[in-house]
Design a protein around this motif. Structure first.
Motif, mmCIF file in Angstrom:
data_model
loop_
_atom_site.group_PDB
_atom_site.id
_atom_site.type_symbol
_atom_site.label_atom_id
_atom_site.label_comp_id
_atom_site.label_asym_id
_atom_site.label_seq_id
_atom_site.Cartn_x
_atom_site.Cartn_y
_atom_site.Cartn_z
ATOM 1 N N GLU A 185 0.881 -1.163 0.000
ATOM 2 C CA GLU A 185 0.000 0.000 0.000
ATOM 3 C C GLU A 185 0.910 1.201 0.000
ATOM 4 O O GLU A 185 1.926 1.213 0.688
ATOM 5 C CB GLU A 185 -0.862 -0.029 1.267
ATOM 6 C CG GLU A 185 -1.741 1.161 1.429
ATOM 7 C CD GLU A 185 -2.485 1.140 2.750
ATOM 8 O OE1 GLU A 185 -3.012 2.190 3.108
ATOM 9 O OE2 GLU A 185 -2.519 0.105 3.426
ATOM 10 N N SER A 186 0.554 2.195 -0.782
ATOM 11 C CA SER A 186 1.402 3.373 -0.815
ATOM 12 C C SER A 186 1.214 4.197 0.459
ATOM 13 O O SER A 186 0.154 4.173 1.070
ATOM 14 C CB SER A 186 1.085 4.220 -2.044
ATOM 15 O OG SER A 186 -0.220 4.729 -1.951
ATOM 16 N N PHE A 187 2.274 4.880 0.826
ATOM 17 C CA PHE A 187 2.187 5.799 1.953
ATOM 18 C C PHE A 187 3.191 6.916 1.760
ATOM 19 O O PHE A 187 4.102 6.829 0.951
ATOM 20 C CB PHE A 187 2.396 5.095 3.302
ATOM 21 C CG PHE A 187 3.743 4.474 3.509
ATOM 22 C CD1 PHE A 187 4.782 5.195 4.073
ATOM 23 C CD2 PHE A 187 3.968 3.149 3.146
ATOM 24 C CE1 PHE A 187 6.030 4.621 4.276
ATOM 25 C CE2 PHE A 187 5.205 2.564 3.355
ATOM 26 C CZ PHE A 187 6.233 3.292 3.919
ATOM 27 N N THR A 188 2.975 7.970 2.516
ATOM 28 C CA THR A 188 3.889 9.099 2.543
ATOM 29 C C THR A 188 4.531 9.130 3.916
ATOM 30 O O THR A 188 3.838 8.990 4.929
ATOM 31 C CB THR A 188 3.140 10.418 2.277
ATOM 32 O OG1 THR A 188 2.521 10.336 0.987
ATOM 33 C CG2 THR A 188 4.083 11.611 2.317
ATOM 34 N N MET A 189 5.842 9.295 3.942
ATOM 35 C CA MET A 189 6.549 9.403 5.211
ATOM 36 C C MET A 189 7.060 10.832 5.343
ATOM 37 O O MET A 189 7.788 11.331 4.482
ATOM 38 C CB MET A 189 7.710 8.419 5.298
ATOM 39 C CG MET A 189 8.400 8.482 6.652
ATOM 40 S SD MET A 189 9.467 7.085 7.022
ATOM 41 C CE MET A 189 10.848 7.389 5.944
ATOM 42 N N TYR A 190 6.669 11.468 6.425
ATOM 43 C CA TYR A 190 7.089 12.834 6.736
ATOM 44 C C TYR A 190 8.295 12.748 7.663
ATOM 45 O O TYR A 190 8.253 12.067 8.692
ATOM 46 C CB TYR A 190 5.931 13.605 7.379
ATOM 47 C CG TYR A 190 4.791 13.768 6.412
ATOM 48 C CD1 TYR A 190 4.761 14.830 5.516
ATOM 49 C CD2 TYR A 190 3.764 12.833 6.352
ATOM 50 C CE1 TYR A 190 3.733 14.966 4.593
ATOM 51 C CE2 TYR A 190 2.726 12.962 5.441
ATOM 52 C CZ TYR A 190 2.716 14.026 4.566
ATOM 53 O OH TYR A 190 1.699 14.155 3.651
ATOM 54 N N THR A 191 9.366 13.417 7.263
ATOM 55 C CA THR A 191 10.647 13.293 7.953
ATOM 56 C C THR A 191 11.349 14.650 8.059
ATOM 57 O O THR A 191 10.846 15.656 7.568
ATOM 58 C CB THR A 191 11.588 12.356 7.161
ATOM 59 O OG1 THR A 191 11.887 12.958 5.898
ATOM 60 C CG2 THR A 191 10.982 10.982 6.956
ATOM 61 N N ASP A 231 -5.433 5.389 2.836
ATOM 62 C CA ASP A 231 -6.772 5.458 3.421
ATOM 63 C C ASP A 231 -6.921 6.581 4.445
ATOM 64 O O ASP A 231 -7.967 6.741 5.066
ATOM 65 C CB ASP A 231 -7.166 4.121 4.040
ATOM 66 C CG ASP A 231 -6.339 3.744 5.268
ATOM 67 O OD1 ASP A 231 -5.440 4.516 5.680
ATOM 68 O OD2 ASP A 231 -6.587 2.662 5.830
ATOM 69 N N GLY A 232 -5.835 7.352 4.653
ATOM 70 C CA GLY A 232 -5.876 8.477 5.585
ATOM 71 C C GLY A 232 -5.406 8.141 6.988
ATOM 72 O O GLY A 232 -5.236 9.035 7.811
ATOM 73 N N SER A 233 -5.203 6.864 7.284
ATOM 74 C CA SER A 233 -4.710 6.490 8.606
ATOM 75 C C SER A 233 -3.226 6.859 8.710
ATOM 76 O O SER A 233 -2.548 7.058 7.696
ATOM 77 C CB SER A 233 -4.918 4.995 8.860
ATOM 78 O OG SER A 233 -4.156 4.223 7.950
ATOM 79 N N SER A 234 -2.736 6.930 9.932
ATOM 80 C CA SER A 234 -1.346 7.337 10.131
ATOM 81 C C SER A 234 -0.690 6.541 11.247
ATOM 82 O O SER A 234 -1.369 5.922 12.074
ATOM 83 C CB SER A 234 -1.263 8.837 10.439
ATOM 84 O OG SER A 234 -1.891 9.126 11.663
ATOM 85 N N MET A 235 0.634 6.566 11.232
ATOM 86 C CA MET A 235 1.460 5.979 12.285
ATOM 87 C C MET A 235 2.551 6.986 12.616
ATOM 88 O O MET A 235 3.112 7.606 11.710
ATOM 89 C CB MET A 235 2.118 4.679 11.814
ATOM 90 C CG MET A 235 1.178 3.585 11.400
ATOM 91 S SD MET A 235 2.069 2.127 10.767
ATOM 92 C CE MET A 235 2.394 1.287 12.307
ATOM 93 N N THR A 236 2.863 7.110 13.893
ATOM 94 C CA THR A 236 3.911 8.029 14.310
ATOM 95 C C THR A 236 5.059 7.254 14.920
ATOM 96 O O THR A 236 4.857 6.448 15.825
ATOM 97 C CB THR A 236 3.359 9.043 15.330
ATOM 98 O OG1 THR A 236 2.276 9.746 14.717
ATOM 99 C CG2 THR A 236 4.430 10.028 15.763
ATOM 100 N N ASN A 237 6.250 7.494 14.382
ATOM 101 C CA ASN A 237 7.487 6.865 14.841
ATOM 102 C C ASN A 237 7.353 5.348 14.973
ATOM 103 O O ASN A 237 7.715 4.781 16.005
ATOM 104 C CB ASN A 237 7.950 7.496 16.154
ATOM 105 C CG ASN A 237 9.405 7.198 16.433
ATOM 106 O OD1 ASN A 237 10.155 6.782 15.566
ATOM 107 N ND2 ASN A 237 9.812 7.400 17.671
ATOM 108 N N PRO A 238 6.854 4.683 13.920
ATOM 109 C CA PRO A 238 6.702 3.234 14.010
ATOM 110 C C PRO A 238 8.027 2.515 13.785
ATOM 111 O O PRO A 238 8.952 3.051 13.174
ATOM 112 C CB PRO A 238 5.742 2.926 12.855
ATOM 113 C CG PRO A 238 6.109 3.950 11.829
ATOM 114 C CD PRO A 238 6.407 5.199 12.630
ATOM 115 N N SER A 239 8.089 1.291 14.254
ATOM 116 C CA SER A 239 9.231 0.422 13.935
ATOM 117 C C SER A 239 8.988 -0.178 12.557
ATOM 118 O O SER A 239 7.860 -0.161 12.046
ATOM 119 C CB SER A 239 9.336 -0.709 14.973
ATOM 120 O OG SER A 239 8.219 -1.589 14.825
ATOM 121 N N ILE A 240 10.032 -0.741 11.962
ATOM 122 C CA ILE A 240 9.870 -1.403 10.677
ATOM 123 C C ILE A 240 8.887 -2.556 10.810
ATOM 124 O O ILE A 240 8.090 -2.810 9.905
ATOM 125 C CB ILE A 240 11.228 -1.862 10.084
ATOM 126 C CG1 ILE A 240 11.047 -2.430 8.666
ATOM 127 C CG2 ILE A 240 11.910 -2.871 10.980
ATOM 128 C CD1 ILE A 240 10.550 -1.463 7.639
#
Length: 81
Positions: free
Chosen positions: A4-10, A63-72
């Motif tokens: 699934e595609s996602f955008t990572m903000y860094t 889908d608009g959901s997000s994760m913050t500082n997740p592990s691989i």
């Protein structure tokens, strides 16, 4: 593995961002990267997702959901399904 595609903000100076970027590359996972230091609107989005704090890395999925500082491992689990 389904992807699934996602955008990572860094940011370039964030050690957690560098680690996750490296882990994603090793796993062969493609994504879009946005540096919040270079994109004010992206920084505001990250703040809106994190209680007013500009916490990176923050991942936002199609889908608009997000994760913050997740592990691989958390990312792989999310992508699997």
């Amino acid at each position: 593995m389904p992807t699934e595609s996602f955008t990572m903000y860094t940011t370039t100076w964030c050690p957690f961002c560098r680690r996750l970027t490296s882990d994603l590359a090793a796993a062969g996972i493609d994504y879009t990267n946005v540096d919040v230091d270079d994109d004010r609107e992206a920084g505001e989005l990250v703040k809106s997702l994190n209680g007013g704090n500009r916490v990176v890395p923050t991942l936002v999925f199609a889908d608009g959901s997000s994760m913050t500082n997740p592990s691989i491992d958390e990312v792989l689990e999310r992508l699997a399904g």
